[in-house]
Design a protein around this motif. Structure first.
Motif, PDB file in Angstrom:
ATOM      1  N   ARG A   1      44.059  78.407  60.029  1.00 11.93           N
ATOM      2  CA  ARG A   1      42.645  78.062  59.818  1.00 11.93           C
ATOM      3  C   ARG A   1      42.336  76.680  60.373  1.00 11.93           C
ATOM      4  NH1 ARG A   1      39.667  81.256  55.434  1.00 11.93           N
ATOM      5  NH2 ARG A   1      38.135  79.713  55.995  1.00 11.93           N
ATOM      6  N   LEU A   2      43.249  75.743  60.152  1.00 11.21           N
ATOM      7  CA  LEU A   2      43.034  74.382  60.644  1.00 11.21           C
ATOM      8  C   LEU A   2      43.001  74.365  62.172  1.00 11.21           C
ATOM      9  CD1 LEU A   2      42.694  71.409  59.996  1.00 11.21           C
ATOM     10  CD2 LEU A   2      45.183  71.208  59.838  1.00 11.21           C
ATOM     11  N   THR A   3      43.933  75.067  62.798  1.00  8.83           N
ATOM     12  CA  THR A   3      43.976  75.122  64.267  1.00  8.83           C
ATOM     13  C   THR A   3      42.707  75.753  64.824  1.00  8.83           C
ATOM     14  OG1 THR A   3      46.385  75.331  64.198  1.00  8.83           O
ATOM     15  CG2 THR A   3      45.298  75.977  66.248  1.00  8.83           C
ATOM     16  N   GLU A   4      42.323  76.883  64.269  1.00  2.00           N
ATOM     17  CA  GLU A   4      41.134  77.595  64.748  1.00  2.00           C
ATOM     18  C   GLU A   4      39.875  76.737  64.597  1.00  2.00           C
ATOM     19  OE1 GLU A   4      38.621  81.579  63.485  1.00  2.00           O
ATOM     20  OE2 GLU A   4      40.762  81.488  63.022  1.00  2.00           O
ATOM     21  N   TYR A   5      39.740  76.099  63.428  1.00  2.15           N
ATOM     22  CA  TYR A   5      38.540  75.288  63.204  1.00  2.15           C
ATOM     23  C   TYR A   5      38.476  74.105  64.172  1.00  2.15           C
ATOM     24  CZ  TYR A   5      35.109  72.183  61.183  1.00  2.15           C
ATOM     25  OH  TYR A   5      34.024  71.361  61.032  1.00  2.15           O
ATOM     26  N   LEU A   6      39.596  73.392  64.312  1.00  5.40           N
ATOM     27  CA  LEU A   6      39.594  72.202  65.157  1.00  5.40           C
ATOM     28  C   LEU A   6      39.404  72.542  66.635  1.00  5.40           C
ATOM     29  CD1 LEU A   6      42.320  70.037  63.400  1.00  5.40           C
ATOM     30  CD2 LEU A   6      39.842  69.702  63.365  1.00  5.40           C
ATOM     31  N   GLU A   7      39.969  73.673  67.077  1.00  3.74           N
ATOM     32  CA  GLU A   7      39.749  74.090  68.463  1.00  3.74           C
ATOM     33  C   GLU A   7      38.261  74.300  68.730  1.00  3.74           C
ATOM     34  OE1 GLU A   7      43.876  76.390  69.780  1.00  3.74           O
ATOM     35  OE2 GLU A   7      42.263  77.531  68.822  1.00  3.74           O
ATOM     36  N   GLU A   8      37.598  75.021  67.821  1.00  4.52           N
ATOM     37  CA  GLU A   8      36.170  75.308  67.993  1.00  4.52           C
ATOM     38  C   GLU A   8      35.324  74.040  67.872  1.00  4.52           C
ATOM     39  OE1 GLU A   8      35.037  78.344  65.254  1.00  4.52           O
ATOM     40  OE2 GLU A   8      36.387  79.838  66.132  1.00  4.52           O
ATOM     41  N   LYS A   9      35.606  73.236  66.853  1.00 10.13           N
ATOM     42  CA  LYS A   9      34.778  72.056  66.583  1.00 10.13           C
ATOM     43  C   LYS A   9      34.924  70.992  67.668  1.00 10.13           C
ATOM     44  CE  LYS A   9      31.852  69.810  64.122  1.00 10.13           C
ATOM     45  NZ  LYS A   9      30.481  70.322  63.987  1.00 10.13           N
ATOM     46  N   LEU A  10      36.149  70.769  68.117  1.00 11.18           N
ATOM     47  CA  LEU A  10      36.373  69.696  69.084  1.00 11.18           C
ATOM     48  C   LEU A  10      35.908  70.057  70.487  1.00 11.18           C
ATOM     49  CD1 LEU A  10      39.776  68.213  67.851  1.00 11.18           C
ATOM     50  CD2 LEU A  10      37.441  67.489  67.332  1.00 11.18           C
ATOM     51  N   GLU A  11      35.657  71.346  70.722  1.00 12.51           N
ATOM     52  CA  GLU A  11      35.048  71.736  71.996  1.00 12.51           C
ATOM     53  C   GLU A  11      33.635  71.167  72.123  1.00 12.51           C
ATOM     54  OE1 GLU A  11      34.986  75.882  72.947  1.00 12.51           O
ATOM     55  OE2 GLU A  11      37.170  76.038  72.924  1.00 12.51           O
ATOM     56  N   GLU A  12      32.977  70.992  70.969  1.00 14.47           N
ATOM     57  CA  GLU A  12      31.603  70.476  70.956  1.00 14.47           C
ATOM     58  C   GLU A  12      31.555  68.965  71.180  1.00 14.47           C
ATOM     59  OE1 GLU A  12      30.070  71.462  67.127  1.00 14.47           O
ATOM     60  OE2 GLU A  12      30.614  73.578  67.281  1.00 14.47           O
ATOM     61  N   VAL A  13      32.669  68.289  70.955  1.00 11.46           N
ATOM     62  CA  VAL A  13      32.693  66.822  71.023  1.00 11.46           C
ATOM     63  C   VAL A  13      32.911  66.363  72.463  1.00 11.46           C
ATOM     64  CG1 VAL A  13      33.890  64.749  70.225  1.00 11.46           C
ATOM     65  CG2 VAL A  13      33.578  66.678  68.667  1.00 11.46           C
ATOM     66  N   ASP A  14      32.087  65.455  72.902  1.00  8.53           N
ATOM     67  CA  ASP A  14      32.193  64.926  74.260  1.00  8.53           C
ATOM     68  C   ASP A  14      33.074  63.669  74.231  1.00  8.53           C
ATOM     69  OD1 ASP A  14      31.821  64.512  76.950  1.00  8.53           O
ATOM     70  OD2 ASP A  14      29.920  63.449  76.683  1.00  8.53           O
ATOM     71  N   LEU A  15      34.387  63.903  74.295  1.00  6.44           N
ATOM     72  CA  LEU A  15      35.330  62.791  74.227  1.00  6.44           C
ATOM     73  C   LEU A  15      36.505  63.089  75.141  1.00  6.44           C
ATOM     74  CD1 LEU A  15      36.014  60.104  72.676  1.00  6.44           C
ATOM     75  CD2 LEU A  15      37.271  61.531  71.065  1.00  6.44           C
ATOM     76  N   ALA A  16      36.843  62.142  75.985  1.00  6.27           N
ATOM     77  CA  ALA A  16      37.954  62.339  76.930  1.00  6.27           C
ATOM     78  C   ALA A  16      39.283  62.372  76.187  1.00  6.27           C
ATOM     79  CB  ALA A  16      37.956  61.209  77.960  1.00  6.27           C
ATOM     80  N   GLY A  17      40.155  63.256  76.648  1.00  2.00           N
ATOM     81  CA  GLY A  17      41.511  63.297  76.099  1.00  2.00           C
ATOM     82  C   GLY A  17      41.674  64.124  74.844  1.00  2.00           C
ATOM     83  N   ILE A  18      40.663  64.926  74.474  1.00  2.00           N
ATOM     84  CA  ILE A  18      40.772  65.761  73.269  1.00  2.00           C
ATOM     85  C   ILE A  18      41.593  67.004  73.588  1.00  2.00           C
ATOM     86  CG2 ILE A  18      39.458  67.363  71.838  1.00  2.00           C
ATOM     87  CD1 ILE A  18      37.499  65.304  71.244  1.00  2.00           C
ATOM     88  N   ASP A  19      42.538  67.327  72.690  1.00  2.00           N
ATOM     89  CA  ASP A  19      43.351  68.528  72.879  1.00  2.00           C
ATOM     90  C   ASP A  19      43.895  68.974  71.523  1.00  2.00           C
ATOM     91  OD1 ASP A  19      44.682  70.571  74.351  1.00  2.00           O
ATOM     92  OD2 ASP A  19      46.541  69.408  74.233  1.00  2.00           O
ATOM     93  N   VAL A  20      43.911  70.278  71.299  1.00  2.00           N
ATOM     94  CA  VAL A  20      44.469  70.857  70.077  1.00  2.00           C
ATOM     95  C   VAL A  20      45.538  71.857  70.484  1.00  2.00           C
ATOM     96  CG1 VAL A  20      43.986  72.208  68.003  1.00  2.00           C
ATOM     97  CG2 VAL A  20      42.271  70.607  68.859  1.00  2.00           C
ATOM     98  N   GLU A  21      46.749  71.663  69.970  1.00  2.00           N
ATOM     99  CA  GLU A  21      47.855  72.547  70.353  1.00  2.00           C
ATOM    100  C   GLU A  21      48.706  72.863  69.127  1.00  2.00           C
ATOM    101  OE1 GLU A  21      51.939  72.386  73.004  1.00  2.00           O
ATOM    102  OE2 GLU A  21      50.337  70.977  73.463  1.00  2.00           O
ATOM    103  N   TYR A  22      48.984  74.164  68.947  1.00  2.00           N
ATOM    104  CA  TYR A  22      49.841  74.587  67.842  1.00  2.00           C
ATOM    105  C   TYR A  22      51.052  75.300  68.417  1.00  2.00           C
ATOM    106  CZ  TYR A  22      51.406  76.623  63.420  1.00  2.00           C
ATOM    107  OH  TYR A  22      52.151  76.968  62.306  1.00  2.00           O
ATOM    108  N   SER A  23      52.229  74.770  68.142  1.00  2.00           N
ATOM    109  CA  SER A  23      53.459  75.390  68.640  1.00  2.00           C
ATOM    110  C   SER A  23      54.306  75.866  67.468  1.00  2.00           C
ATOM    111  CB  SER A  23      54.251  74.403  69.495  1.00  2.00           C
ATOM    112  OG  SER A  23      54.561  73.254  68.739  1.00  2.00           O
ATOM    113  N   VAL A  24      54.821  77.082  67.607  1.00  2.37           N
ATOM    114  CA  VAL A  24      55.634  77.695  66.549  1.00  2.37           C
ATOM    115  C   VAL A  24      57.090  77.628  66.976  1.00  2.37           C
ATOM    116  CG1 VAL A  24      56.020  79.792  65.196  1.00  2.37           C
ATOM    117  CG2 VAL A  24      53.726  79.232  65.983  1.00  2.37           C
ATOM    118  N   SER A  25      57.977  77.405  66.000  1.00  2.00           N
ATOM    119  CA  SER A  25      59.404  77.323  66.309  1.00  2.00           C
ATOM    120  C   SER A  25      59.922  78.692  66.763  1.00  2.00           C
ATOM    121  CB  SER A  25      60.181  76.845  65.082  1.00  2.00           C
ATOM    122  OG  SER A  25      60.084  77.806  64.056  1.00  2.00           O
ATOM    123  N   THR A  26      61.088  78.695  67.370  1.00  2.00           N
ATOM    124  CA  THR A  26      61.646  79.954  67.882  1.00  2.00           C
ATOM    125  C   THR A  26      61.915  80.963  66.775  1.00  2.00           C
ATOM    126  OG1 THR A  26      63.828  78.914  67.810  1.00  2.00           O
ATOM    127  CG2 THR A  26      62.692  78.926  69.929  1.00  2.00           C
TER     128      THR A  26
END
Length: 198
Positions: free
Chosen positions: A89-114
């Motif tokens: 939920r946190l990943t999904e929300y932040l991906e959507e919300k931060l797309e609206e923000v006009d700020l250089a260098g914004i990135d949301v990444e979720y990596s799962v262990s093997t």
């Protein structure tokens, strides 16, 4: 002596025909002097009744009763279910919300262990800093590192369905909302971790 002073003071304060001569006759000369001096002193003014203070019941409850959270006894399966829901939920929300923000260098990444049991969410906010949120299965916690408040380890309260920091009893979603609103100057940010407070 004390009794005669009291009775004489009362008689001088409210003299009646019968009470005054009896009290004076029974009193010693020293009692008479004390009674006269106390009767001559003016009485203090009567205090007005205390002002009525009316509060709404909800405000009294809110101000006086803060919720205390406790670490839930989660099985491994329960921990993974609730922490995976939180991270998704946190990943999904932040991906959507931060797309609206006009700020250089914004990135949301979720990596799962093997093994699929652990995961790390990295939220880059350009020159404003980076958040790292990750599952900690051995402790059944979620760890959060903030560019504002530093590292915190959150435990899950089963009764209230919230992730809380045991050192200060504060909730993870409250911290994220407060800090992200401040960093991004956006009061519409409302992190929802799928928790339901009772």
């Amino acid at each position: 002596m004390q009794r005669s002073v009291r009775s004489l003071s009362a008689a001088l304060a409210r003299p009646t025909r019968a009470a005054l001569p009896r009290a004076v006759a029974a009193a010693s000369p020293s009692a008479l002097l004390i009674a006269q001096s106390s009767a001559a002193r003016p009485l203090p003014p009567a205090r007005p009744p205390p002002a009525c203070r009316c509060f709404h019941a909800a405000l009294v409850r809110q101000a006086g009763a803060s919720t205390t959270y406790s670490i839930g006894n989660l099985s491994d399966r329960e921990y993974h279910d609730v922490s995976d829901t939180t991270m998704d939920r946190l990943t999904e929300y932040l991906e959507e919300k931060l797309e609206e923000v006009d700020l250089a260098g914004i990135d949301v990444e979720y990596s799962v262990s093997t093994c699929g049991k652990s995961g790390v969410l990295t939220v880059k906010l350009g020159d404003k800093g980076t958040y790292v949120v990750n599952k900690q299965p051995p402790n059944k916690q979620i760890w959060l590192s903030s560019p504002i408040s530093g590292p915190k380890r959150y435990d899950f309260d089963v009764d209230h369905d919230v992730w809380f920091y045991a050192r200060d009893n504060h909730l993870m979603h409250d911290l994220l909302n407060r800090e992200l609103r401040e960093l991004l100057q956006d009061e519409t940010i409302e992190v929802d971790l799928g928790e339901q407070e009772h």
